[in-house]
Design a protein around this motif. Structure first.
Motif, PDB file in Angstrom:
ATOM      1  N   UNK B  71       1.272  -1.093  -0.102  1.00  0.00           N
ATOM      2  CA  UNK B  71      -0.187  -0.004   0.416  1.00  0.00           C
ATOM      3  C   UNK B  71       0.923   1.315   0.180  1.00  0.00           C
ATOM      4  N   UNK B  73       0.428   5.444   0.384  1.00  0.00           N
ATOM      5  CA  UNK B  73      -0.502   6.622   0.420  1.00  0.00           C
ATOM      6  C   UNK B  73       0.166   7.840   0.413  1.00  0.00           C
ATOM      7  N   UNK B  81       3.825  14.877   2.626  1.00  0.00           N
ATOM      8  CA  UNK B  81       4.240  13.344   3.305  1.00  0.00           C
ATOM      9  C   UNK B  81       3.396  11.764   2.463  1.00  0.00           C
ATOM     10  N   UNK B  83       2.607   7.463   3.672  1.00  0.00           N
ATOM     11  CA  UNK B  83       2.364   6.244   4.315  1.00  0.00           C
ATOM     12  C   UNK B  83       2.897   5.471   3.352  1.00  0.00           C
ATOM     13  N   UNK B  85       3.472   1.169   3.350  1.00  0.00           N
ATOM     14  CA  UNK B  85       2.795  -0.111   3.773  1.00  0.00           C
ATOM     15  C   UNK B  85       3.843  -1.321   2.957  1.00  0.00           C
ATOM     16  N   UNK B  90       5.313  -0.687   8.134  1.00  0.00           N
ATOM     17  CA  UNK B  90       4.758  -0.064   7.895  1.00  0.00           C
ATOM     18  C   UNK B  90       5.101   1.576   7.970  1.00  0.00           C
ATOM     19  N   UNK B  92       6.105   5.629   7.710  1.00  0.00           N
ATOM     20  CA  UNK B  92       5.186   7.169   7.622  1.00  0.00           C
ATOM     21  C   UNK B  92       6.722   8.154   7.148  1.00  0.00           C
TER      22      UNK B  92
END
Lengths: 182, 323
Positions: B71, B73, B81, B83, B85, B90, B92
């Motif tokens: 994933x 984001x 910024x 994220x 995964x 995960x 950030x």
């Protein structure tokens, strides 16, 4: 003009429409008295005390005492956002003190900051509010949010409710919600 | 031939509303569908996250295949910024702060995984019902409403895509129905092939970047040196982990309480000088309410996507175990 004044107070004017009103406010003493009256009416209606007819004068006097309110040091801490905000300020740089006055007056009316407001005065007001006369570096929420790691750890453990997958981490990286302390 | 196509199209339009009126399944079954869809489907799209009066747009791509879930984001507004995964890891990535926060939540993470076991608790704390069928991001969705039974939690509204069950919109509301937080896809593609490039980070970590490893170590309940003297109705202790805090702040113990939907984390850490700057008392960051206090040289931080009253009660209720 009074309609526009009222619209400005309500945050309904965009930057382009707000500028002539702000210019008029700077030039026209009677208009400033109207503005004062509107502010006082707003205060009373919202139950924020009786207000004062000399608010603008007091605010201006306060600004005289705080000439470096829009502290450029914020730029070093939060480059992109700060730059953007300053770019937003440039068209009204000439009248920045007047705008700041409007910002402070508006601050006295709205008990909470309104980060999404569109008017030019709001751009300044955000600065004035965030900085405040006694805390000139408080714009660093994004850079120094002391709770980001806690929020991240919380999301990692709990999933943060029904939001699926990585979306739940939006709270950790988002600056949308970070108004600082409430 | 053209006429035939038009006729078929018209028929489809006419039939469609009837089909919508018969979206099957009880609300709890829908929650199960939502949970499964979020894990198993490929999807990509743009969503708007709203917290209070502020909005932010993000792009997301999610891939699930035999090797696991991937994933990415990316926040499109303001500072960049993201994220990332990669199965259970995960990250950030906060390029402006030159910071990466890494966690490996493992199997215990996320609503999808834990929902089925929490069904009963959910119904004890919320009235769960189906709402209307409406459109989100151009797709028909079934609304599921979770109305809290007390003032220790917020209400939730979930809009799930009718065919797949994918959650397209979620809203958290307070007791007056005001939106505390919302996320909603503005466009979404479900089931498409997603290029691997869409899942790669845009940022390269430099040597000066700060890496915060938020990985926690599970602690058994009987080994915990802190306990809750007055349990919060509906919230049960789900897990306890020890976590490094980084920045020379030592280690924190995190206790997680959940009601099946909302959860509260309590962090207990040595009260160093650094912790003082974060303030004491009630705070908030977006939809998350935070309450801090000091006990016996320790700093207690309770936070969660619940009303302030709830984090405050949990924060005040935590005390050291008397040996």
């Amino acid at each position: 003009m009074k309609d526009k004044l009222s619209a400005l107070l309500d945050g309904d004017l965009d930057e382009q429409s707000a500028r002539p009103v702000l210019d008029s406010l700077r030039r026209d003493a009677s208009l400033r008295r109207d503005w004062d009256a509107y502010c006082m009416i707003g205060d009373v209606l919202r139950g924020h005390g009786a207000g004062s007819p000399n608010l603008l004068q007091r605010v201006m006097a306060g600004i005289e005492g705080e000439p470096t309110l829009l502290a450029p040091q914020a730029r070093t801490v939060e480059p992109a956002v700060t730059n953007k905000r300053w770019r937003g300020l440039m068209p009204v740089a000439a009248s920045v003190m007047g705008v700041a006055a409007v910002g402070l007056v508006a601050q006295s009316i709205y008990s909470e900051p309104e980060p999404t407001a569109q008017v030019a005065s709001a751009v300044t007001r955000q600065h004035v509010l965030d900085n405040g006369p006694v805390r000139p570096v408080a714009v660093t929420v994004e850079a120094e949010d002391p709770h980001r790691e806690y929020v991240f750890a919380h999301q990692a453990m709990t999933g943060g409710g029904p939001i699926p997958g990585a979306v739940q981490y939006i709270r950790s990286v988002s600056i949308a919600g970070q108004d600082g302390g409430r | 031939m053209k006429h035939l196509v038009v006729a078929v199209g018209l028929c489809a339009l006419l039939v469609h509303p009837h089909a919508l009126a018969e979206v099957a399944g009880d609300p709890l079954a829908w929650l199960g569908r939502i949970a499964a869809a979020g894990q198993r489907l490929n999807y990509s799209g743009t969503f708007i996250y709203q917290s209070g009066r502020n909005f932010e747009t993000s792009r997301i791509s999610h891939v699930a295949d035999a090797s696991g879930e991937y994933e990415r984001l990316e926040v499109l507004d303001g500072s960049p910024r993201e994220v990332i995964r990669n199965n259970s890891e995960v990250r950030c990535v906060l390029p402006e702060q030159k910071t990466v926060i890494i966690d490996r939540p493992g199997g215990r993470r996320a609503f999808p995984a834990r929902l089925p076991s929490s069904f009963s608790g959910l119904a004890e704390n919320y009235r769960i019902r189906k709402g209307e069928v409406s459109r989100v991001a151009g797709l028909d969705t079934q609304l599921i409403i979770l109305e809290p039974k007390d003032d220790l939690r917020y209400g939730h509204m979930l809009w799930a895509e009718v065919q797949t069950g994918l959650l397209l919109k979620a809203r958290m509301v307070d007791e007056r129905g005001d939106v505390i937080e919302q996320f909603a896809f503005s466009n979404v593609k479900i089931g498409d092939v997603i290029e691997p490039a869409a899942l790669k980070s845009r940022f390269t970590k430099g040597p000066e970047w700060r890496v915060i490893n938020a990985h926690g170590i599970e602690v058994r309940r009987e080994e915990s040196r802190w306990l809750m003297n007055a349990p919060l109705p509906g919230f049960v202790l789900q897990s306890i982990v020890r976590r490094p805090l980084g920045r020379d702040r030592g280690e924190a113990v995190q206790m997680v309480y959940g009601d099946g939907m909302a959860s509260i984390s309590v962090f207990v850490e040595p009260a160093g000088s650094d912790s003082a700057r974060a303030g004491i008392g009630p705070l908030a960051t977006g939809a998350i309410n935070i309450y801090k206090r000091r006990v016996n040289g320790y700093l207690i931080t309770a936070l969660g996507e619940v009303p302030l009253k709830a984090v405050q009660r949990v924060g005040d209720g935590i005390e050291p175990v008397v040996q």
